[in-house]
Write a protein that holds these residues in place. Structure first.
Motif, short mmCIF file in Angstrom:
data_model
loop_
_atom_site.label_atom_id
_atom_site.label_comp_id
_atom_site.label_asym_id
_atom_site.label_seq_id
_atom_site.Cartn_x
_atom_site.Cartn_y
_atom_site.Cartn_z
N MET A 1 68.98 11.33 -0.30
CA MET A 1 70.37 11.44 -0.78
C MET A 1 70.76 12.91 -0.90
O MET A 1 69.97 13.73 -1.34
CB MET A 1 70.51 10.78 -2.15
CG MET A 1 71.04 9.36 -2.07
SD MET A 1 71.60 8.75 -3.67
CE MET A 1 70.06 8.38 -4.48
N SER A 2 71.97 13.21 -0.51
CA SER A 2 72.39 14.61 -0.59
C SER A 2 72.69 14.98 -2.04
O SER A 2 73.06 14.13 -2.84
CB SER A 2 73.62 14.84 0.27
OG SER A 2 74.68 14.09 -0.24
N GLN A 3 72.53 16.25 -2.34
CA GLN A 3 72.74 16.71 -3.70
C GLN A 3 74.17 17.21 -3.87
O GLN A 3 74.70 17.89 -3.01
CB GLN A 3 71.79 17.86 -4.02
CG GLN A 3 70.35 17.46 -4.06
CD GLN A 3 69.45 18.65 -4.34
OE1 GLN A 3 69.92 19.70 -4.72
NE2 GLN A 3 68.16 18.46 -4.13
N LEU A 4 74.76 16.85 -5.02
CA LEU A 4 76.11 17.30 -5.32
C LEU A 4 76.05 18.36 -6.39
O LEU A 4 75.28 18.26 -7.34
CB LEU A 4 76.94 16.13 -5.84
CG LEU A 4 77.42 15.08 -4.83
CD1 LEU A 4 78.01 13.91 -5.57
CD2 LEU A 4 78.44 15.69 -3.90
N GLN A 5 76.85 19.38 -6.25
CA GLN A 5 77.01 20.36 -7.34
C GLN A 5 78.46 20.81 -7.33
O GLN A 5 78.83 21.71 -6.58
CB GLN A 5 76.06 21.54 -7.17
CG GLN A 5 76.17 22.51 -8.35
CD GLN A 5 75.19 23.66 -8.27
OE1 GLN A 5 74.19 23.60 -7.57
NE2 GLN A 5 75.50 24.72 -8.99
N GLY A 175 73.62 8.82 -8.27
CA GLY A 175 73.63 9.92 -7.30
C GLY A 175 72.62 10.98 -7.68
O GLY A 175 71.91 10.87 -8.67
N TYR A 177 72.37 14.91 -8.54
CA TYR A 177 73.23 16.02 -8.96
C TYR A 177 72.38 17.27 -9.18
O TYR A 177 71.38 17.22 -9.89
CB TYR A 177 73.98 15.64 -10.24
CG TYR A 177 74.71 14.33 -10.06
CD1 TYR A 177 75.80 14.25 -9.20
CD2 TYR A 177 74.28 13.18 -10.69
CE1 TYR A 177 76.45 13.05 -8.99
CE2 TYR A 177 74.93 11.97 -10.48
CZ TYR A 177 76.01 11.92 -9.63
OH TYR A 177 76.64 10.73 -9.41
N ARG A 178 72.82 18.34 -8.56
CA ARG A 178 72.06 19.58 -8.70
C ARG A 178 72.54 20.33 -9.93
O ARG A 178 73.74 20.39 -10.22
CB ARG A 178 72.26 20.45 -7.46
CG ARG A 178 71.32 21.65 -7.39
CD ARG A 178 71.53 22.41 -6.09
NE ARG A 178 70.59 23.50 -5.93
CZ ARG A 178 70.77 24.70 -6.49
NH1 ARG A 178 71.82 24.95 -7.21
NH2 ARG A 178 69.85 25.65 -6.31
N VAL A 195 67.19 19.11 -10.53
CA VAL A 195 67.85 17.98 -9.90
C VAL A 195 67.94 16.86 -10.93
O VAL A 195 66.97 16.57 -11.62
CB VAL A 195 67.03 17.48 -8.69
CG1 VAL A 195 67.72 16.29 -8.04
CG2 VAL A 195 66.82 18.59 -7.69
N SER A 261 61.16 16.02 -5.32
CA SER A 261 61.83 16.41 -4.07
C SER A 261 61.75 17.91 -3.80
O SER A 261 61.88 18.34 -2.66
CB SER A 261 63.29 15.96 -4.09
OG SER A 261 63.96 16.55 -5.17
N THR A 262 61.55 18.70 -4.86
CA THR A 262 61.49 20.15 -4.64
C THR A 262 60.29 20.76 -5.34
O THR A 262 59.66 20.13 -6.19
CB THR A 262 62.76 20.88 -5.16
OG1 THR A 262 62.77 20.83 -6.58
CG2 THR A 262 64.03 20.25 -4.60
N PRO A 269 61.86 22.68 -0.48
CA PRO A 269 61.67 21.24 -0.36
C PRO A 269 60.17 20.92 -0.48
O PRO A 269 59.33 21.73 -0.06
CB PRO A 269 62.19 20.91 1.04
CG PRO A 269 62.37 22.20 1.74
CD PRO A 269 62.33 23.32 0.75
#
Ligand code: CUA
Length: 312
Positions: A1-5, A175, A177-178, A195, A261-262, A269
């Motif tokens: 999933m892409s990260q939102l910030q 979701g 979220y960063r 994250v 994930s990180t 990553p």
């Protein structure tokens, strides 16, 4: 999933209130800017043509009107920000999930607080929360002032040594979220990210249960060798791997590091190559970080990486 910030894509009730306030301020300021710029243009044109301004009395009237409007607008915005602050403060409930987050140069220690010590979950730099349930963050720092900011979910709040701060939030949309440390805290402040993963309640409970378990036992001979090195080599002095002899408490808990994930607080990553590179040369990747070079031979490094990767 892409990260939102992003503060303009709120995913929770607190962030929505903050976003509403931001848009109100944006539109009011946009109108003020257009009026001021338009008035200035008119004034320049008139000045060039040498038109009369109506004398000193006319100027005074314009200034008084402008000053009056500014005062009304500023007071209105002040009231709205106070109302937003009060609303954020009022969004607290009794059955909140409690998570203790401790800021460190330059990573986040994350503990899920319960009254039963054996049910505590410790992780780092990655916070899982259930959608639709209030979360109370108890915020501490071990060294300098940090600031927790997850723009999609809440405003920022400082983590201050010797003081307990609290932040409440609720994610309403699942979701990733960063978040970012938002207070300059030394050399690697920029590489102090985190994250937040908001999951449906059932998925969250599954995550929590899985993370209560001690570390997975090594399967292959290489993983077994890796665990022995982690326990007896330099890693275990600072890191904990629950269920093994590695019990250091000054660096991120590695019990389930393979599922993150990180690495290095959002710096890399979490892949096999990055993990090996990070262990071999942390100072090249994050200069000044508290992680010293491990000095492992390359076959030892491969064994440690194989073991850590298996810790899902
Ligand atoms: Cu921690 Cu900036």
């Amino acid at each position: 999933m892409s990260q939102l910030q992003s503060i303009i894509h709120p995913a929770g009730i607190q962030a929505s209130r903050i976003s509403d306030l931001w848009w109100l301020m944006f539109w009011i300021c946009a109108v003020v800017w257009v009026v001021v710029a338009g008035t200035a243009l008119v004034a320049i044109r008139r000045g060039r043509r040498g038109d009369a301004t109506g004398g000193d009395a006319g100027v005074a009237r314009w200034v008084a009107t402008g000053g009056g409007i500014s005062l009304v607008v500023l007071v209105a915005l002040l009231f709205q920000s106070v109302a937003t602050g009060r609303a954020l403060d009022g969004l607290r409930t009794g059955d909140a999930l409690r998570i203790q987050v401790t800021g460190n140069q330059w990573w986040w220690d994350v503990q899920y607080v319960t009254d039963v010590p054996s049910l505590r979950v410790t992780t780092a730099n990655e916070i899982y929360i259930p959608v639709g349930r209030a979360v109370r963050f108890d915020l501490l720092s071990t060294d300098v002032i940090h600031s927790l900011w997850i723009p999609n979910l809440q405003g920022k709040i400082d983590l201050v040594p010797g003081r307990l701060n609290q932040l409440w939030l609720r994610a309403d949309v699942a979701g990733v979220y960063r978040g970012q440390c938002a207070e300059f805290c030394g050399l690697q402040h920029a590489k102090m990210a985190l994250v937040v993963v908001a999951l449906p309640p059932d998925d969250f409970e599954r995550w929590l249960t899985a993370n209560r378990a001690p570390a997975a036992a090594p399967v292959t001979p290489e993983q077994q060798r890796g665990r022995a090195i982690v326990e007896r080599g330099p890693c275990g002095m600072c890191h904990t791997v629950t269920g093994t002899q590695a019990g250091g408490r000054t660096a991120p808990d590695l019990t389930h590091v393979g599922s993150r994930s990180t690495l290095a607080a959002g710096t890399l990553p979490n892949t096999r190559g990055h993990l090996a590179g990070w262990i071999a040369d942390p100072q090249g990747i994050k200069p000044g970080s508290r992680m010293p070079p491990s000095g492992l031979a390359s076959d030892e490094l491969q064994a440690v990486v194989a073991y850590l990767e298996s810790l899902k």
